[in-house]
Design a protein around this motif. Structure first.
Motif, PDB file in Angstrom:
ATOM      1  N   ARG A   1       0.925  -1.247  -0.041  1.00  0.00           N
ATOM      2  CA  ARG A   1      -0.144   0.024   0.100  1.00  0.00           C
ATOM      3  C   ARG A   1       0.861   1.270  -0.032  1.00  0.00           C
ATOM      4  N   THR A   2       0.553   2.122  -0.651  1.00  0.00           N
ATOM      5  CA  THR A   2       1.273   3.282  -0.831  1.00  0.00           C
ATOM      6  C   THR A   2       1.070   4.474   0.292  1.00  0.00           C
ATOM      7  N   ARG A   3       2.048   4.854   0.740  1.00  0.00           N
ATOM      8  CA  ARG A   3       1.809   5.679   2.217  1.00  0.00           C
ATOM      9  C   ARG A   3       2.217   7.099   1.691  1.00  0.00           C
ATOM     10  N   ARG A   4       3.191   7.337   1.023  1.00  0.00           N
ATOM     11  CA  ARG A   4       3.599   8.617   0.651  1.00  0.00           C
ATOM     12  C   ARG A   4       4.330   8.550  -0.733  1.00  0.00           C
ATOM     13  N   LEU A   5       4.455   9.839  -1.642  1.00  0.00           N
ATOM     14  CA  LEU A   5       5.079   9.789  -2.816  1.00  0.00           C
ATOM     15  C   LEU A   5       6.492  10.515  -2.707  1.00  0.00           C
ATOM     16  N   VAL A   6       7.152  10.244  -3.559  1.00  0.00           N
ATOM     17  CA  VAL A   6       8.561  10.956  -3.759  1.00  0.00           C
ATOM     18  C   VAL A   6       8.550  11.443  -5.423  1.00  0.00           C
ATOM     19  N   TYR A   7       9.029  12.617  -5.525  1.00  0.00           N
ATOM     20  CA  TYR A   7       9.106  13.104  -6.887  1.00  0.00           C
ATOM     21  C   TYR A   7      10.689  13.505  -6.984  1.00  0.00           C
ATOM     22  N   ARG A   8      11.218  13.099  -8.120  1.00  0.00           N
ATOM     23  CA  ARG A   8      12.568  13.313  -8.540  1.00  0.00           C
ATOM     24  C   ARG A   8      12.627  14.253  -9.965  1.00  0.00           C
ATOM     25  N   ASP A   9      13.665  14.561 -10.221  1.00  0.00           N
ATOM     26  CA  ASP A   9      14.070  15.292 -11.444  1.00  0.00           C
ATOM     27  C   ASP A   9      13.109  16.365 -11.804  1.00  0.00           C
ATOM     28  N   LEU A  10      13.394  17.723 -11.587  1.00  0.00           N
ATOM     29  CA  LEU A  10      12.632  18.806 -11.508  1.00  0.00           C
ATOM     30  C   LEU A  10      12.877  19.543 -12.792  1.00  0.00           C
ATOM     31  N   ALA A  11      13.575  19.065 -13.677  1.00  0.00           N
ATOM     32  CA  ALA A  11      14.141  19.911 -14.981  1.00  0.00           C
ATOM     33  C   ALA A  11      12.896  20.316 -15.940  1.00  0.00           C
ATOM     34  N   ASP A  12      11.827  19.283 -15.833  1.00  0.00           N
ATOM     35  CA  ASP A  12      10.776  19.721 -16.748  1.00  0.00           C
ATOM     36  C   ASP A  12       9.482  20.032 -15.908  1.00  0.00           C
ATOM     37  N   ILE A  13       9.492  20.458 -14.819  1.00  0.00           N
ATOM     38  CA  ILE A  13       8.128  20.986 -14.174  1.00  0.00           C
ATOM     39  C   ILE A  13       8.009  22.361 -14.709  1.00  0.00           C
ATOM     40  N   ARG A  14       6.742  22.811 -14.407  1.00  0.00           N
ATOM     41  CA  ARG A  14       6.349  24.290 -14.785  1.00  0.00           C
ATOM     42  C   ARG A  14       5.942  24.912 -13.629  1.00  0.00           C
ATOM     43  N   ILE A  15       6.045  26.297 -13.539  1.00  0.00           N
ATOM     44  CA  ILE A  15       5.711  27.133 -12.279  1.00  0.00           C
ATOM     45  C   ILE A  15       4.771  28.190 -12.975  1.00  0.00           C
TER      46      ILE A  15
END
Length: 522
Positions: free
Chosen positions: A409-423
């Motif tokens: 079961r998924t308890r939390r999330l982790v995100y990696r590699d911010l090069a292609d996000i948008r703000i």
């Protein structure tokens, strides 16, 4: 047996370097052809090609009428399906079971290049499938990442690795589970952001980790020369690493290697190294721009300040430092390992979403659906809440990871590699959040672009492959979104066609940028 140029060339190389795998390779070619042909047919049915005049569903099949009057016929295509289901297509009555041969016969603009890529994709996938399956559960943090053999579940160029010999695929590709010895390039006058490690300096020179493929094919002969970022010294031995889903990103493990750096000042097992690789893998050349080097740490710092608003549901893998010679082919990012956000003593492990189907495969259908829905509820809630705040994550199966407990079961999330996000500065301002001190392509207020970024990755890049077909995905989306906070973005997710990158069209168009299609809502 081998029929095309790429299949024969790879077989000849394999017979020289690993003759023990030639039988498995030959046996795997029909399945690889079907897997790539299924992806190609998905693209042809659902993407906006200018030379397809009409599409007609007839019984269990679909007919594409080309602008020159020819007809291409195949089975119904579920845009969310991941199983290889297409073993042949008929072009004006002639059957084709190899995607490269079909594209060559179509004779469309850009088809020669695409046919070569598909030929290589089939051969490389058959090679990937010769990798012995690991016995037992994962032991090392990188094990889940190295169990995936087929690459992108929807991209027909899922295993195209142009410029990689058989020996190089065996030595560097994650599914073959190699240990890769990085090199170090001493660069005077390098651009640096963040706290660059003491052990990656030699006097005034910055030691930039270099992938050995890049050293052999791109940087060869550059040592001792002056470049845009200053002088580059002779390459020297560096630390060893374990390649992850992204072939050019490596987990340093214990940080050991052939050089004198040892554990890189204690970074070791908590550090991932993203290297520049001037090779086109799927749709993109995997180098690292000077813009990314300049903005990487500031972007990471901004997200680290913002994610506490999500009450611990999402962690960001911090970018520790970046360095480059002001050229895209000699640069590197040092990132925190996602594993720091799990508690092994509690039975937790961090699994890339692309590998979740393997983790959940042992559960009965109902239990598996429950776990997929729990993951989807958490992932969509986090991504949509962050989008409403003003940050669009590219949360596909490689960038998004799940912290799962011993019951899957998924308890939390982790995100990696911010090069292609948008703000979005405008959205941030509506929530009273100061915009970060950034400029350039990371900033975007266009709601269409922001939704494409999020939905085209979280749904069509993560949840679609995890569900495996339209019916399951529809069930998951209905249950996962039922109680989420209402926002315009959630309304768009629930009521509008879903955006997806036109992955096949992008390989036919010379521009190289993102192109989009809309998929029917499941």
């Amino acid at each position: 047996m081998c029929r095309t140029a790429a299949e024969r060339a790879l077989a000849a190389e394999l017979d020289t370097v690993r003759p023990d795998r030639t039988g498995a390779y030959a046996a795997g070619l029909p399945g690889a052809r079907a897997a790539v042909l299924t992806r190609l047919w998905r693209g042809l049915v659902h993407e906006p090609f200018p030379w397809i005049a009409a599409r007609t569903a007839e019984g269990e099949g679909v007919t594409l009428r080309l602008s020159d009057g020819r007809r291409l016929r195949g089975p119904r295509s579920d845009p969310w399906a991941t199983a290889a289901s297409v073993t042949g297509l008929r072009l004006d009555g002639v059957r084709y079971d190899h995607p490269a041969e079909l594209v060559a016969a179509l004779g469309v603009p850009g088809g020669g290049r695409l046919a070569a890529e598909l030929d290589h994709s089939v051969a490389s996938m058959a090679l990937s499938r010769t990798a012995p399956r690991p016995a037992g559960p994962p032991v090392h943090p990188w094990d889940w990442e190295q169990r995936e053999t087929d690459g992108h579940p929807y991209h027909p160029g899922c295993r195209s690795r142009p410029g990689f010999s058989v020996a190089e695929q065996l030595a560097y590709a994650p599914e073959h589970r190699p240990v890769v010895s990085l090199l170090l390039a001493p660069v005077e006058g390098a651009a640096v952001s963040g706290a660059w490690p003491r052990d990656l300096r030699d006097g005034s020179a910055v030691l930039i980790p270099v992938h050995p493929w890049q050293a052999a094919h791109v940087l060869a002969g550059r040592g001792g020369q002056n470049g845009p970022g200053g002088s580059v010294g002779a390459l020297r031995p560096g630390p060893d690493g374990h390649p992850l889903l992204s072939l050019r990103t490596l987990d340093l493990g214990d940080g050991g290697g052939q050089g004198d750096l040892g554990g890189l000042g204690g970074l070791g097992g908590n550090t991932h190294v993203k290297t520049a690789l001037t090779a086109r893998l799927t749709s993109t050349v995997r180098d690292i721009s000077a813009y990314t080097v300049t903005h990487a740490v500031a972007t990471s710092d901004f997200l680290e300040r913002l994610v506490p608003r999500l009450d611990g549901r999402l962690h960001i893998t911090r970018t520790l430092a970046a360095a480059g010679a002001r050229t895209a082919d000699l640069a590197v990012l040092l990132r925190e390992s996602p594993q720091v956000h799990a508690d092994p003593a509690a039975g937790e492990q961090v699994v890339p979403v692309a590998a979740l189907p393997g983790l959940l495969a042992g559960y009965a259908r109902g239990e598996r659906l429950d776990r997929v829905t729990e993951f989807a509820r958490l992932a969509l809630g986090v991504c949509l809440e962050l989008l409403d705040l003003g940050v669009a994550l590219e949360a596909h199966g490689q960038n998004l990871l799940a912290v799962v407990d011993a019951e899957g079961r998924t308890r939390r999330l982790v995100y990696r590699d911010l090069a292609d996000i948008r703000i979005s500065p405008a959205r941030l301002a509506r929530h009273g959040v100061p915009a970060p001190a950034l400029s350039g392509r990371l900033l975007n207020d266009d709601p269409v672009a922001l939704r494409r970024k999020v939905l085209g990755s979280a749904v069509t890049g993560a949840l679609g492959p995890l569900a495996g077909d339209a019916a399951t995905l529809g069930t998951v989306l209905e249950a996962a979104t039922r109680d989420l906070a209402p926002t315009p973005d959630l309304h768009a997710l629930r009521t509008e066609p879903l955006p997806a990158k036109a992955l096949t069209l992008m390989r036919l168009e010379p521009g190289g940028g993102d192109l989009w299609t809309e998929l029917p809502h499941p």
